[in-house]
Design a protein around this motif. Structure first.
Motif, PDB file in Angstrom:
ATOM      1  N   ALA A  57      35.304  54.264  29.186  1.00  0.00           N
ATOM      2  CA  ALA A  57      36.680  53.763  29.346  1.00  0.00           C
ATOM      3  C   ALA A  57      37.125  53.843  30.798  1.00  0.00           C
ATOM      4  N   ASP A  58      37.631  52.737  31.338  1.00  0.00           N
ATOM      5  CA  ASP A  58      38.163  52.709  32.696  1.00  0.00           C
ATOM      6  C   ASP A  58      39.634  53.148  32.681  1.00  0.00           C
ATOM      7  N   ASN A  59      40.130  53.630  33.832  1.00  0.00           N
ATOM      8  CA  ASN A  59      41.563  53.869  34.057  1.00  0.00           C
ATOM      9  C   ASN A  59      42.170  54.979  33.204  1.00  0.00           C
ATOM     10  N   VAL A  60      41.386  55.988  32.879  1.00  0.00           N
ATOM     11  CA  VAL A  60      41.927  57.022  31.994  1.00  0.00           C
ATOM     12  C   VAL A  60      42.960  57.903  32.707  1.00  0.00           C
TER      13      VAL A  60
ATOM     14  N   LEU B 107      35.551  49.783  27.892  1.00  0.00           N
ATOM     15  CA  LEU B 107      36.965  49.531  27.617  1.00  0.00           C
ATOM     16  C   LEU B 107      37.712  49.389  28.939  1.00  0.00           C
ATOM     17  N   ASP B 108      38.282  48.179  29.161  1.00  0.00           N
ATOM     18  CA  ASP B 108      38.974  47.930  30.433  1.00  0.00           C
ATOM     19  C   ASP B 108      40.096  46.920  30.236  1.00  0.00           C
ATOM     20  N   HIS B 109      40.704  46.934  29.041  1.00  0.00           N
ATOM     21  CA  HIS B 109      41.765  45.974  28.746  1.00  0.00           C
ATOM     22  C   HIS B 109      43.116  46.671  28.675  1.00  0.00           C
ATOM     23  N   TRP B 110      44.044  46.222  27.896  1.00  0.00           N
ATOM     24  CA  TRP B 110      45.356  46.877  27.815  1.00  0.00           C
ATOM     25  C   TRP B 110      45.165  48.341  27.433  1.00  0.00           C
ATOM     26  N   LYS B 111      45.803  49.216  28.207  1.00  0.00           N
ATOM     27  CA  LYS B 111      45.496  50.650  28.032  1.00  0.00           C
ATOM     28  C   LYS B 111      45.981  51.161  26.675  1.00  0.00           C
ATOM     29  N   ASP B 112      47.015  50.504  26.100  1.00  0.00           N
ATOM     30  CA  ASP B 112      47.481  50.968  24.778  1.00  0.00           C
ATOM     31  C   ASP B 112      46.675  50.338  23.642  1.00  0.00           C
TER      32      ASP B 112
ATOM     33  N   LEU C 208      40.881  55.149  41.916  1.00  0.00           N
ATOM     34  CA  LEU C 208      41.326  53.799  41.557  1.00  0.00           C
ATOM     35  C   LEU C 208      40.699  52.822  42.537  1.00  0.00           C
ATOM     36  N   GLU C 209      40.197  51.727  42.019  1.00  0.00           N
ATOM     37  CA  GLU C 209      39.476  50.738  42.824  1.00  0.00           C
ATOM     38  C   GLU C 209      40.173  50.459  44.169  1.00  0.00           C
ATOM     39  N   TYR C 210      39.393  50.568  45.244  1.00  0.00           N
ATOM     40  CA  TYR C 210      39.824  50.220  46.609  1.00  0.00           C
ATOM     41  C   TYR C 210      40.983  51.082  47.125  1.00  0.00           C
TER      42      TYR C 210
ATOM     43  N   GLU D  51      42.952  41.404  49.536  1.00  0.00           N
ATOM     44  CA  GLU D  51      44.002  41.731  48.553  1.00  0.00           C
ATOM     45  C   GLU D  51      43.428  42.491  47.367  1.00  0.00           C
ATOM     46  N   TRP D  52      44.122  43.555  47.006  1.00  0.00           N
ATOM     47  CA  TRP D  52      43.723  44.409  45.894  1.00  0.00           C
ATOM     48  C   TRP D  52      43.667  43.610  44.597  1.00  0.00           C
ATOM     49  N   ALA D  53      42.702  43.926  43.732  1.00  0.00           N
ATOM     50  CA  ALA D  53      42.663  43.336  42.386  1.00  0.00           C
ATOM     51  C   ALA D  53      42.077  44.361  41.435  1.00  0.00           C
ATOM     52  N   MET D  54      42.358  44.211  40.135  1.00  0.00           N
ATOM     53  CA  MET D  54      42.018  45.259  39.169  1.00  0.00           C
ATOM     54  C   MET D  54      40.574  45.203  38.654  1.00  0.00           C
ATOM     55  N   ASN D  55      39.613  45.053  39.594  1.00  0.00           N
ATOM     56  CA  ASN D  55      38.199  45.178  39.240  1.00  0.00           C
ATOM     57  C   ASN D  55      37.882  46.669  39.139  1.00  0.00           C
TER      58      ASN D  55
ATOM     59  N   GLU E 135      37.288  34.175  24.262  1.00  0.00           N
ATOM     60  CA  GLU E 135      38.711  34.245  24.604  1.00  0.00           C
ATOM     61  C   GLU E 135      39.531  34.630  23.383  1.00  0.00           C
ATOM     62  N   GLY E 136      40.400  35.595  23.564  1.00  0.00           N
ATOM     63  CA  GLY E 136      41.307  35.994  22.488  1.00  0.00           C
ATOM     64  C   GLY E 136      41.601  37.470  22.530  1.00  0.00           C
ATOM     65  N   PRO E 137      42.574  37.903  21.695  1.00  0.00           N
ATOM     66  CA  PRO E 137      42.922  39.315  21.659  1.00  0.00           C
ATOM     67  C   PRO E 137      41.865  40.144  20.945  1.00  0.00           C
ATOM     68  N   SER E 138      41.532  41.279  21.517  1.00  0.00           N
ATOM     69  CA  SER E 138      40.456  42.136  20.981  1.00  0.00           C
ATOM     70  C   SER E 138      40.691  42.488  19.517  1.00  0.00           C
ATOM     71  N   GLY E 139      41.960  42.728  19.154  1.00  0.00           N
ATOM     72  CA  GLY E 139      42.275  43.133  17.785  1.00  0.00           C
ATOM     73  C   GLY E 139      41.875  42.089  16.759  1.00  0.00           C
TER      74      GLY E 139
ATOM     75  N   THR F 151      31.818  39.756  26.105  1.00  0.00           N
ATOM     76  CA  THR F 151      33.016  40.197  26.805  1.00  0.00           C
ATOM     77  C   THR F 151      34.219  39.431  26.287  1.00  0.00           C
ATOM     78  N   LEU F 152      35.298  40.160  26.022  1.00  0.00           N
ATOM     79  CA  LEU F 152      36.495  39.568  25.418  1.00  0.00           C
ATOM     80  C   LEU F 152      37.621  39.499  26.441  1.00  0.00           C
ATOM     81  N   GLU F 153      38.186  38.309  26.641  1.00  0.00           N
ATOM     82  CA  GLU F 153      39.307  38.147  27.577  1.00  0.00           C
ATOM     83  C   GLU F 153      40.439  37.388  26.894  1.00  0.00           C
ATOM     84  N   PHE F 154      41.645  37.939  27.044  1.00  0.00           N
ATOM     85  CA  PHE F 154      42.846  37.417  26.394  1.00  0.00           C
ATOM     86  C   PHE F 154      43.422  36.219  27.146  1.00  0.00           C
ATOM     87  N   ASN F 155      43.336  36.267  28.485  1.00  0.00           N
ATOM     88  CA  ASN F 155      44.014  35.304  29.345  1.00  0.00           C
ATOM     89  C   ASN F 155      43.085  34.142  29.675  1.00  0.00           C
TER      90      ASN F 155
HETATM   91  N1  LIG Z   1      40.665  40.534  24.912  1.00  0.00           N
HETATM   92  C1  LIG Z   1      41.771  41.265  25.199  1.00  0.00           C
HETATM   93  N2  LIG Z   1      42.477  41.804  24.216  1.00  0.00           N
HETATM   94  C2  LIG Z   1      43.583  42.503  24.518  1.00  0.00           C
HETATM   95  N3  LIG Z   1      44.063  42.672  25.754  1.00  0.00           N
HETATM   96  C3  LIG Z   1      43.389  42.112  26.754  1.00  0.00           C
HETATM   97  C4  LIG Z   1      42.219  41.422  26.544  1.00  0.00           C
HETATM   98  N4  LIG Z   1      41.761  40.977  27.729  1.00  0.00           N
HETATM   99  C5  LIG Z   1      42.642  41.392  28.655  1.00  0.00           C
HETATM  100  N5  LIG Z   1      43.630  42.054  28.084  1.00  0.00           N
HETATM  101  C6  LIG Z   1      44.811  42.563  28.676  1.00  0.00           C
HETATM  102  C7  LIG Z   1      44.907  42.831  30.096  1.00  0.00           C
HETATM  103  O1  LIG Z   1      43.653  43.253  30.681  1.00  0.00           O
HETATM  104  C8  LIG Z   1      43.769  43.851  31.945  1.00  0.00           C
HETATM  105  C9  LIG Z   1      43.894  45.337  31.712  1.00  0.00           C
HETATM  106  N6  LIG Z   1      43.593  46.100  32.946  1.00  0.00           N
HETATM  107  C10 LIG Z   1      44.599  46.651  33.618  1.00  0.00           C
HETATM  108  O2  LIG Z   1      45.763  46.458  33.282  1.00  0.00           O
HETATM  109  C11 LIG Z   1      44.293  47.458  34.833  1.00  0.00           C
HETATM  110  C12 LIG Z   1      45.342  47.808  35.678  1.00  0.00           C
HETATM  111  C13 LIG Z   1      45.100  48.564  36.842  1.00  0.00           C
HETATM  112  C14 LIG Z   1      46.222  48.948  37.728  1.00  0.00           C
HETATM  113  C15 LIG Z   1      47.299  48.081  37.943  1.00  0.00           C
HETATM  114  C16 LIG Z   1      48.339  48.440  38.771  1.00  0.00           C
HETATM  115  C17 LIG Z   1      48.319  49.681  39.424  1.00  0.00           C
HETATM  116  F1  LIG Z   1      49.320  50.014  40.266  1.00  0.00           F
HETATM  117  C18 LIG Z   1      47.262  50.551  39.233  1.00  0.00           C
HETATM  118  C19 LIG Z   1      46.208  50.185  38.381  1.00  0.00           C
HETATM  119  C20 LIG Z   1      43.792  48.945  37.167  1.00  0.00           C
HETATM  120  C21 LIG Z   1      42.744  48.596  36.329  1.00  0.00           C
HETATM  121  O3  LIG Z   1      41.460  48.945  36.600  1.00  0.00           O
HETATM  122  C22 LIG Z   1      42.981  47.857  35.152  1.00  0.00           C
HETATM  123  O4  LIG Z   1      41.917  47.578  34.345  1.00  0.00           O
END
Ligand SMILES: Nc1ncnc2c1ncn2CCOCCNC(=O)c1cc(-c2ccc(F)cc2)cc(O)c1O
Ligand SMILES: [Mg+2]
Length: 214
Positions: A168-171, A140-145, A198-200, A37-41, A116-120, A88-92
Motif C-alpha cells: 500500500a502506498d501513502n500510508v 494499492l494506490d487509489h483513493w485512500k478511503d 513522499l514522492e519528490y 512539476e510535482w505529480a502523484m507518482n 477503466e472504472g471504480p475498483s469497488g 490495473t484499474l483507473e477511475f478517471n
Molecule cells: N479504479 C479506481 N477506483 C477507485 N478510485 C480510484 C480508482 N482509480 C483512481 N482512483 C482515485 C484517485 O486515485 C488517485 C489516488 N492517489 C492519491 O490521491 C495520492 C495523493 C498524493 C498526495 C496528494 C497531495 C499531497 F499534498 C500529498 C500527497 C500522493 C499519492 O502518492 C497518491 O497516490
C-alpha cells in the motif's frame, strides 16, 4: 486552458525517453516531476521499495488499484516474467488515456490490462472477466478511503490466497490510518512498514507490505 498535468507528463516522456525502454520512461517522468512539476507518482525513492517487493514476489498475477499516468504500472510490468499479466484499474478516463500511451511508449502494452472504472465495481468481476483465480500481488494506490473496503472485497471474492502480498502506498501521507489499523490488528495479515518519503519531497511517507496468511 492548455494541456493537463498528465498530458504534460506524456510530452516529457515522448521528448526525453526512448521508445521501448521502460527505464528511460521511468527516468523521464521522475526528472520532470522532480524539476518541473510535482505529480502523484509513487516516485523513484518508494519505487525502489516497490521494485524489491515485486522482484521478491515474482507474481504470476498482479493487480494495481489506481493507475494515474502509469508510472508504477511501468515499474511493475517491466519486472514481470514473460506470460504474466498486470491488471490495473483507473477511475478517471483522462488519466487512463494518458496511461495507455505511456505504457505503450515503454513497450509494455502486452503485459498490462488497463480497465477503466471504480475498483469497488470491477474487483468482483475479476474472476469471470479475466480468468483470475487469485492475485499473488496487489499494489494499492487509489483513493485512500478505499484501501480497507477493497481489501475486504478482495478477501470476500476469494481473490487472495495464502501468501498473497498487498503493498500500500501513502500510508503516512496523505495517510491511511484505518487501513494500517486493519492490516496490523487482523491476525490473518503479517504487516511491515517501509519508511520512505513522499514522492519528490522530504516529507515522510511509506509503504505497508502485508502478507495474507489465509
Ligand atoms: N479504479 C479506481 N477506483 C477507485 N478510485 C480510484 C480508482 N482509480 C483512481 N482512483 C482515485 C484517485 O486515485 C488517485 C489516488 N492517489 C492519491 O490521491 C495520492 C495523493 C498524493 C498526495 C496528494 C497531495 C499531497 F499534498 C500529498 C500527497 C500522493 C499519492 O502518492 C497518491 O497516490
Ligand atoms: Mg500514491
Amino acid at each position: 486552458t492548455g494541456l493537463s498535468r498528465p498530458q504534460r507528463i506524456l510530452k516529457a516522456v515522448q521528448k526525453n525517453a526512448t521508445k521501448g525502454n521502460p527505464e528511460s520512461v521511468i527516468a523521464a517522468i521522475d526528472h520532470y516531476c522532480r524539476h518541473s512539476e510535482w505529480a502523484m507518482n509513487v516516485g523513484d525513492e518508494k519505487g525502489l521499495i516497490l521494485d524489491s517487493v515485486v522482484t521478491e514476489v515474482n507474481p504470476s498475477t498482479a493487480l494495481e488499484l489506481g493507475t494515474y499516468c502509469g508510472y508504477s504500472t511501468v515499474r511493475i510490468a517491466r519486472l514481470l516474467s514473460p506470460g504474466t499479466k498486470l491488471i490495473t484499474l483507473e477511475f478517471n478516463p483522462d488519466y487512463a488515456a494518458i496511461a495507455r500511451q505511456i505504457i505503450a511508449y515503454a513497450g509494455l502494452q502486452d503485459k498490462v490490462i488497463l480497465v477503466e472504472g471504480p475498483s469497488g465495481d470491477l474487483i468482483p468481476k475479476m474472476k469471470q472477466q479475466h480468468g483470475i483465480k487469485s492475485f499473488d500481488f496487489v499494489f494499492l494506490d487509489h483513493w485512500k478511503d478505499r484501501y480497507v473496503p477493497d481489501t475486504k472485497l478482495l478477501e470476500e471474492c476469494g481473490l487472495l490466497r495464502k501468501g498473497s502480498v498487498l503493498l500500500a502506498d501513502n500510508v503516512i501521507c496523505p495517510g491511511t490510518p484505518e487501513y494500517l489499523k486493519y492490516v496490523r490488528n487482523d491476525p490473518r495479515y503479517e504487516s511491515r512498514y517501509f519508511k520512505s518519503n513522499l514522492e519528490y519531497t522530504k516529507v515522510e511517507d511509506g509503504l505497508e507490505k502485508s502478507v495474507f496468511l489465509g
